[in-house]
Design an enzyme around this catalytic site. Sequence first.
Site, short mmCIF file in Angstrom:
data_model
loop_
_atom_site.label_atom_id
_atom_site.label_comp_id
_atom_site.label_asym_id
_atom_site.label_seq_id
_atom_site.Cartn_x
_atom_site.Cartn_y
_atom_site.Cartn_z
CB SER A 123 4.18 23.53 35.00
OG SER A 123 4.65 24.09 36.21
CE1 TYR A 154 9.24 21.91 34.00
CE2 TYR A 154 8.18 23.57 35.36
CZ TYR A 154 8.22 22.29 34.87
OH TYR A 154 7.25 21.38 35.21
N1 LIG Z 1 6.75 17.41 40.02
C1 LIG Z 1 6.19 18.62 39.93
O1 LIG Z 1 6.14 19.39 40.90
C2 LIG Z 1 5.61 19.09 38.62
C3 LIG Z 1 4.91 20.28 38.62
C4 LIG Z 1 4.36 20.74 37.42
C5 LIG Z 1 4.49 20.00 36.28
N2 LIG Z 1 5.18 18.81 36.30
C6 LIG Z 1 5.31 18.07 35.05
O2 LIG Z 1 4.84 16.76 35.25
C7 LIG Z 1 5.47 15.88 34.32
C8 LIG Z 1 6.01 14.67 35.05
O3 LIG Z 1 7.06 15.10 35.91
P1 LIG Z 1 7.43 14.39 37.28
O4 LIG Z 1 7.43 15.44 38.30
O5 LIG Z 1 6.64 13.15 37.47
O6 LIG Z 1 8.98 14.06 37.00
P2 LIG Z 1 9.79 12.72 36.74
O7 LIG Z 1 9.54 11.73 37.82
O8 LIG Z 1 11.19 13.15 36.48
O9 LIG Z 1 9.10 12.16 35.41
C9 LIG Z 1 9.43 12.63 34.13
C10 LIG Z 1 9.43 11.43 33.20
O10 LIG Z 1 9.68 11.90 31.88
C11 LIG Z 1 10.55 10.98 31.24
N3 LIG Z 1 11.34 11.67 30.24
C12 LIG Z 1 12.23 12.70 30.41
N4 LIG Z 1 12.78 13.03 29.25
C13 LIG Z 1 12.25 12.22 28.31
C14 LIG Z 1 12.44 12.04 26.92
N5 LIG Z 1 13.31 12.78 26.22
N6 LIG Z 1 11.71 11.10 26.27
C15 LIG Z 1 10.82 10.34 26.94
N7 LIG Z 1 10.61 10.42 28.27
C16 LIG Z 1 11.32 11.36 28.93
C17 LIG Z 1 11.43 10.40 32.35
O11 LIG Z 1 11.80 9.05 32.08
P3 LIG Z 1 13.19 8.66 31.35
O12 LIG Z 1 14.25 9.48 32.00
O13 LIG Z 1 13.31 7.20 31.55
O14 LIG Z 1 12.96 9.01 29.92
C18 LIG Z 1 10.50 10.42 33.56
O15 LIG Z 1 9.91 9.17 33.79
C19 LIG Z 1 6.55 16.72 33.63
O16 LIG Z 1 6.07 17.18 32.39
C20 LIG Z 1 6.73 17.90 34.57
O17 LIG Z 1 7.22 19.06 33.94
C21 LIG Z 1 5.73 18.34 37.45
#
Ligand SMILES: NC(=O)c1ccc[n+]([C@@H]2O[C@H](COP(=O)([O-])OP(=O)(O)OC[C@H]3O[C@@H](n4cnc5c(N)ncnc54)[C@H](OP(=O)(O)O)[C@@H]3O)[C@@H](O)[C@H]2O)c1
Length: 255
Positions: free
Chosen positions: A143, A156
């Site tokens: 991130s 985070y």
């Molecule tokens: N959105 C942003 O602005 C942003 C910015 C920088 C980095 N990121 C990173 O991008 C990645 C994806 O995030 P996103 O924004 O797409 O959020 P999201 O829609 O909440 O996706 C996160 C996914 O991770 C899964 N997950 C959570 N805990 C888990 C566990 N213990 N075991 C297996 N799966 C798990 C969730 O599915 P289940 O709940 O079904 O397990 C969910 O599908 C993350 O690493 C996040 O930190 C996001």
Amino acid sequence: MKPEHQPLKIWLTGAGSGIGRALALHLAQQGHQLVVSGRSEAPLLALAAEQPHCIIPLVCDVIDADSVRQAAQRIEARLGFLDQVILNAGTCEYIDQAQVDLALVRRVMETNFLGLVACVEVALPLLKKVPLGHQPRLVAISSAAALAPLPRAEAYGASKAAVSYFMESLRLDLAQQGVAVTVVYPGFVATPLTAQNDFPMPMQVTAAAMAEAIVRGVARGQPEIRYPRLFVGLVGFLGRLPFRLRQWLSRKMVR
Ligand SMILES: NC(=O)c1ccc[n+]([C@@H]2O[C@H](COP(=O)([O-])OP(=O)(O)OC[C@H]3O[C@@H](n4cnc5c(N)ncnc54)[C@H](OP(=O)(O)O)[C@@H]3O)[C@@H](O)[C@H]2O)c1
């Protein structure tokens, strides 16, 4: 659909929503074969229904070592080896008013950092089984928060800084073994994770745009992907400013 590129065997974690879901659809449209994992089965089944020939759903909780080991066994039985592992599963919780909460920090570190390490441990033997001529690759979603200390992001940001350091260090040690590493630094992306945010998110992009940037960068073999470039560049610049200036600017972000 006919693959435009050599079809790859890919394991993508956290595929049920957000960036992971967008990535899965993009990669499946290119004809790659994907195992998509997450804790909740329903969104994975829905995803697989969209591209049944390319997407294999697999329930796996990254904080449960047995679940991760079993996932790797199933992947090996189905695919034999892996060309790519995309370590995307993640969570975000903020610390309010410096109320440090060990349980919260532990939850975030266990999912974002130790969960990622657990997947790397079981995935490496499958990446090393690729046939001659394939380029095995680990892709970790870090991130922009890893690039500068941001308010409320103690847990985070620390988890993502740990991811970046771990992967950068691992890249050095894997170089001799032919496994490449890409670290991704997204800015703000519109997903269920950021829907909880109660502050402005400048230069926010869609999950589809983020997924496209990741697929493009990985196809080029980039060691790092920063997207959107201007926002992530500004956060990186903030992290490198002299202490007083950085402190002054960062304080302005505190609600
Ligand atoms: N959105 C942003 O602005 C942003 C910015 C920088 C980095 N990121 C990173 O991008 C990645 C994806 O995030 P996103 O924004 O797409 O959020 P999201 O829609 O909440 O996706 C996160 C996914 O991770 C899964 N997950 C959570 N805990 C888990 C566990 N213990 N075991 C297996 N799966 C798990 C969730 O599915 P289940 O709940 O079904 O397990 C969910 O599908 C993350 O690493 C996040 O930190 C996001």
